[in-house]
Design a protein around this motif. Structure first.
Motif, short mmCIF file in Angstrom:
data_model
loop_
_atom_site.label_atom_id
_atom_site.label_comp_id
_atom_site.label_asym_id
_atom_site.label_seq_id
_atom_site.Cartn_x
_atom_site.Cartn_y
_atom_site.Cartn_z
N PRO A 277 0.72 -1.63 0.03
CA PRO A 277 -0.28 -0.29 -0.50
C PRO A 277 0.91 0.96 -0.08
CG PRO A 277 0.48 -1.38 2.42
CD PRO A 277 0.71 -1.55 1.64
N GLU B 193 -3.43 6.00 0.60
CA GLU B 193 -4.04 4.42 0.99
C GLU B 193 -4.44 3.49 2.97
OE1 GLU B 193 -4.93 0.07 -0.16
OE2 GLU B 193 -3.43 0.44 -0.81
N TYR C 4 -7.34 4.61 5.53
CA TYR C 4 -7.66 3.98 5.89
C TYR C 4 -7.34 4.06 7.78
CZ TYR C 4 -8.85 -0.67 8.27
OH TYR C 4 -9.49 -1.76 8.18
#
Length: 129
Positions: A98, A102, A106
């Motif tokens: 990632p 990202e 998250y």
């Protein structure tokens, strides 16, 4: 991951000079510089989480930084709110490699969950609380 695994990762992620912190259900924690000056740690942690945990698009609550960890797997996501970080473990993401965006998005979503429904799962202190 269970609570004990999250706690173990966070203990490795935090600078050892910070021994006083409160962990919430979704991996967000708040570091206290001097827990002895806090009248009620649980109340203060819940107050801070309710104030700085929820994410509002377009505000400073949406800003974040991604911190790559060296002593354990995963990342920390910081945002507005002094001493507030959210731990993200690699197993929580679908992408094996990632990028910071990202990871940060998250982590920010996890912080929002903790802000919307704060539930303390651990208080770590060098003093008895």
């Amino acid at each position: 991951m269970n609570n004990e695994e999250i706690i173990a990762h966070i203990k490795l992620a935090i600078n050892p000079k910070f021994q006083d912190w409160v962990l919430f259900k979704n991996g967000t924690y708040i570091i206290f510089d001097d827990i002895t000056t806090v009248k009620d740690v649980k109340d203060e942690a819940l107050k801070l989480m309710k104030e700085f945990g929820p994410v509002f698009a377009g505000s400073s609550a949406g800003d974040f930084n991604t911190i790559h960890l060296h002593l354990t797997e995963g990342w920390l996501v910081s945002g507005h709110g002094y001493g507030m970080y959210t731990y993200v473990h690699p197993s929580e993401l679908d992408n094996e490699i990632p990028d910071d965006l990202e990871i940060g998005l998250y982590g920010r979503s996890k912080r929002n969950l903790d802000g919307q429904n704060p539930e303390i799962i651990h208080i770590n202190s060098q003093y008895s609380v």
